[in-house]
Write an enzyme that holds these catalytic residues in place. Structure first.
Site, PDB file in Angstrom:
ATOM      1  N   THR A 150      50.184 -54.937 -45.920  1.00 21.09           N
ATOM      2  CA  THR A 150      49.586 -54.578 -47.208  1.00 21.09           C
ATOM      3  C   THR A 150      49.877 -53.129 -47.575  1.00 21.09           C
ATOM      4  O   THR A 150      50.282 -52.322 -46.733  1.00 21.09           O
ATOM      5  CB  THR A 150      48.053 -54.771 -47.172  1.00 21.09           C
ATOM      6  OG1 THR A 150      47.485 -53.859 -46.248  1.00 21.09           O
ATOM      7  CG2 THR A 150      47.692 -56.196 -46.789  1.00 21.09           C
ATOM      8  N   ASP A 151      49.635 -52.818 -48.843  1.00 19.88           N
ATOM      9  CA  ASP A 151      49.763 -51.444 -49.312  1.00 19.88           C
ATOM     10  C   ASP A 151      48.392 -50.757 -49.231  1.00 19.88           C
ATOM     11  O   ASP A 151      47.433 -51.332 -48.705  1.00 19.88           O
ATOM     12  CB  ASP A 151      50.345 -51.411 -50.732  1.00 19.88           C
ATOM     13  CG  ASP A 151      49.496 -52.160 -51.746  1.00 19.88           C
ATOM     14  OD1 ASP A 151      48.290 -52.413 -51.494  1.00 19.88           O
ATOM     15  OD2 ASP A 151      50.041 -52.503 -52.812  1.00 19.88           O
ATOM     16  N   MET A 152      48.275 -49.566 -49.766  1.00 15.53           N
ATOM     17  CA  MET A 152      47.023 -48.817 -49.681  1.00 15.53           C
ATOM     18  C   MET A 152      45.875 -49.483 -50.442  1.00 15.53           C
ATOM     19  O   MET A 152      44.708 -49.204 -50.187  1.00 15.53           O
ATOM     20  CB  MET A 152      47.223 -47.379 -50.184  1.00 15.53           C
ATOM     21  CG  MET A 152      48.083 -46.542 -49.237  1.00 15.53           C
ATOM     22  SD  MET A 152      47.391 -46.397 -47.580  1.00 15.53           S
ATOM     23  CE  MET A 152      45.964 -45.396 -47.914  1.00 15.53           C
ATOM     24  N   ALA A 153      46.202 -50.366 -51.375  1.00 15.14           N
ATOM     25  CA  ALA A 153      45.163 -51.096 -52.099  1.00 15.14           C
ATOM     26  C   ALA A 153      44.748 -52.367 -51.363  1.00 15.14           C
ATOM     27  O   ALA A 153      43.896 -53.115 -51.839  1.00 15.14           O
ATOM     28  CB  ALA A 153      45.653 -51.440 -53.502  1.00 15.14           C
ATOM     29  N   GLY A 154      45.380 -52.631 -50.205  1.00 14.98           N
ATOM     30  CA  GLY A 154      45.054 -53.819 -49.429  1.00 14.98           C
ATOM     31  C   GLY A 154      45.716 -55.091 -49.941  1.00 14.98           C
ATOM     32  O   GLY A 154      45.339 -56.190 -49.564  1.00 14.98           O
TER      33      GLY A 154
END
Length: 148
Positions: free
Chosen positions: A16-20
């Site tokens: 995932t990215d930093m936003a989940g």
């Protein structure tokens, strides 16, 4: 009607990215993991060698349409079917879902085509091969169409 092969997995934090939200490229990995599990189930190796010749399934086409985000810790349910078995290739469709029962949502649809090939173990060009009859028989329950 073709039987859908069911494959489940959790979305890991590293996917995932930093936003989940799961990165789009992971859907291609997950499709390939589902394909590998299906082939294992029917007794077919993704790669093989007899010491002189190597056999494998390189991908020649892949796409994915995304319908809504998938997030960290979602449990993905991937329904893999074979759209078409051709003389030398297999065309897959992967439908991705999250949730259960009334909350189940179709989040993505992927497509992938793999060609059955051989190449000399010592090196040299790949050459596509017709799928052997026993392989066709093992994959047939998952295929919507066979035009081999």
């Amino acid at each position: 009607m073709a039987e859908a092969f069911q494959y489940r997995r959790m979305v890991d934090f590293c996917e995932t990215d930093m936003a989940g939200i799961a990165h789009f490229s992971n859907f291609f990995r997950w499709m390939e993991a589902a394909e590998s599990a299906l082939l294992r189930k029917v007794g077919v190796a993704l790669t093989a060698s007899d010491g002189v010749t190597d056999y494998g399934w390189p991908r020649v086409r892949a796409s994915c349409s995304y319908h809504e985000p998938v997030r960290y810790s979602d449990e993905l349910q991937i329904e893999l079917t074979i759209k078409t078995i051709k003389l030398k290739a297999v065309e897959y469709v992967a439908k991705f879902y999250v949730g259960e029962g009334d909350d189940r949502r179709h989040v993505a649809t992927g497509k992938m085509t793999a060609v059955y090939v051989t190449k000399p173990t010592a090196g040299g060009p790949m050459k596509s091969l017709a799928l052997p009859p026993d392989l066709l028989q093992r994959l047939a329950p998952y295929a919507e169409e066979i035009i081999a």
